[in-house]
Enzyme design. Sequence first.
Site, PDB file in Angstrom:
ATOM      1  N   GLU A 182      41.304  39.452  36.887  1.00  0.00           N
ATOM      2  CA  GLU A 182      40.767  38.703  38.026  1.00  0.00           C
ATOM      3  C   GLU A 182      40.631  39.605  39.248  1.00  0.00           C
ATOM      4  O   GLU A 182      39.693  39.458  40.035  1.00  0.00           O
ATOM      5  CB  GLU A 182      41.632  37.476  38.334  1.00  0.00           C
ATOM      6  CG  GLU A 182      41.730  36.455  37.194  1.00  0.00           C
ATOM      7  CD  GLU A 182      40.380  36.020  36.620  1.00  0.00           C
ATOM      8  OE1 GLU A 182      39.375  36.047  37.354  1.00  0.00           O
ATOM      9  OE2 GLU A 182      40.326  35.681  35.418  1.00  0.00           O
ATOM     10  N   HIS A 214      37.259  41.304  39.042  1.00  0.00           N
ATOM     11  CA  HIS A 214      36.165  40.471  39.557  1.00  0.00           C
ATOM     12  C   HIS A 214      36.178  40.486  41.089  1.00  0.00           C
ATOM     13  O   HIS A 214      35.140  40.577  41.742  1.00  0.00           O
ATOM     14  CB  HIS A 214      36.335  39.023  39.091  1.00  0.00           C
ATOM     15  CG  HIS A 214      35.939  38.775  37.661  1.00  0.00           C
ATOM     16  ND1 HIS A 214      34.719  39.146  37.151  1.00  0.00           N
ATOM     17  CD2 HIS A 214      36.600  38.155  36.644  1.00  0.00           C
ATOM     18  CE1 HIS A 214      34.651  38.769  35.871  1.00  0.00           C
ATOM     19  NE2 HIS A 214      35.775  38.180  35.545  1.00  0.00           N
TER      20      HIS A 214
HETATM   21 ZN   LIG Z   1      36.334  37.307  33.658  1.00  0.00          ZN
END
Ligand SMILES: [Zn+2]
Length: 660
Positions: free
Chosen positions: A451, A454
């Site tokens: 995460e 991202h």
């Molecule tokens: Zn992902």
Amino acid sequence: MNPLLEIQFRVPFDQIESSHVEPAIDQLLIDANLRVQAAVADSNPLLAIDTMTDRLDFALSVVRHVESVATTPQFRAAFNAVQPKASAFYSSIPLNEGLWLALKKYAGTEDGRALKGTYKRFLTKTIDSFKRHGADLDAAGKARLKEIDVALSEATTKFAENVLDATNAWELLVTDEARLQGLPPSAVAMARAAAEAKSAAGWRFTLQGPSYVAVMTYLDDAQVREQVWRAYNTRAASGVHDNRGLMAKILELRKEKAKLLGFRDFSDLVLDDRMAHTGERAQNFLRDLREKTERRFREENQELEAFAGRKLEPWDIGYWAEKQRAALYDFDEEALRPYFPLDRVVSGMFEIFGRILGIRVNEVKDMPAWDPAVKTFEVRDAATGSHLGSFYADWYPRENKRGGAWMDSLITGDPGHGRPHLGLICGNLTPPVEGKPALLTHREAETIFHEFGHLLHHLLSRVEVRSLAGTSVAWDFVELPSQIMENWCWEREALDLLARHWETGAAIPEDLFQKMKRAKAFRAANAQMRQLGFGYVDLALHREWDGKEDVVAFARRMLQPFTAAPIPEDYAMITGFTHLFASPVGYGAGYYSYKWAEVLDADAFTRFRKEGVFSEQVGREYRDKILARGDSEDPAELYRSFMGRDPDPQALLERAGLAG
Ligand SMILES: [Zn+2]
């Protein structure tokens, strides 16, 4: 004053109430509609299109976020009330005839033709997207497109309902305790509780994930396993919940839609703006990986049969594989937990990527959040000190928070002009208990890295065009920046920074590290063939199925070569495959992306592998050529600019222990 009306970097999460939602969105929809009209009259409608929905986007992302992490019944009701209005507004944009004409006119002007780089790409992409939404169709074509979309939405909704109902309609009650042998106590307790909930005696097994997986993995009684396996793999294939007709209808509608919009088939329509571009390239990609995996796949299956000492049926595979795994590796995931206290994992991660990418991450205390457990951070460029962006991190489960882990963006800024980005990462990780810190599994540590990847894609973006910034990239490219991060969780040098025993500060012992790596490679070819098979059947259905052969028989024929044991005649896994058929697009013609992204992340990581997992040189290039660029250029070009060549699947095969 309604706190949702203005874009504010310091989001007033401490003031937002459910009563603000509807009035704000209603007003912002009026505002956005006025701005669409203004764009039609604008001499440069392209720039107007990029910004005309920014206030609405911001308010909706804040509302969607609060609904995900701090919901109440009132808030959910308000959210549900504005959802349909908002999605109707967004889908009306590419069908706005005035805007379409203005855009085409602009493209023909001297200014439009002189565009370069990111702006040129934005113009081309916008025109293509309008076309894919039917902007160029005549009135009859537009009307038919609308009918198809409505029919697709109905058929896919019904498909999902059938899977759910067929799953729930099945149960197996076992009353003879002797038949439970092999199941772990937790699975027995779960089955007992499921029976009690229905006021039944004995133990109740269902087709829900946890029950099904426990039976297939541990239950000694092969007859029961067969019964459960057959029920699972014929779900929604007959009777009142039969999905066969719906599947055929969905495939026909998708094909008609693609043809209407000028594409050969649905895969070419869906992949038009993805990195793979065409269904044929995605198919070739899968075929190549299949050829490179098959030999090891056959060996693994022979090894398993030799271990079991008998010919295996499909319902035996999971069971014997678990026995083989236990015999080969005495590795318990739980033994790693003491080495992964959450705070250390997170600070180690900031240190690693601070070094590699030339950034500094600091906790800040002056941003209001939605829960006391939330932490807030700012990210600065290490060299210049400039503020690139800020983010929230919310790691533990709560009753008012949805499951899973995710990243989201709240503000797409322009740090080059003093406007930082704002984003967030959320998870549902093991919380602290009994006076100990939160101790994570290795998989949970990987989730945090994923995460954060991202998030960095968003926060380090340097793209001027808002619509092409950060994570707004092709679907089969967006998991590169996230998945590549997980590689560091398998490198000794990196682990030594982030994984330290919470009491003694010791690093993970070498033998435990080795076991963890070996266990990862167990039956990797089977895992890979399973994913390839789903990708294969998905593309074959959307490209090759001709409407004559029974759709379930066709899917079965496609899937057989990817399955470890011969599958029976009535095998109908496909009628329960919600990824492909439970929404108008979903993963339809896109299942290959899972493997595609894995190839990219494993391959891109080889540069760090070769030049140093802490290499600032490679990190700088990765930041400048991938993370900073969003969708400002074709992802294949971005990839080539970083790697100097096209993606090569070899690294994925090596990482999975499948090379050579
Ligand atoms: Zn992902």
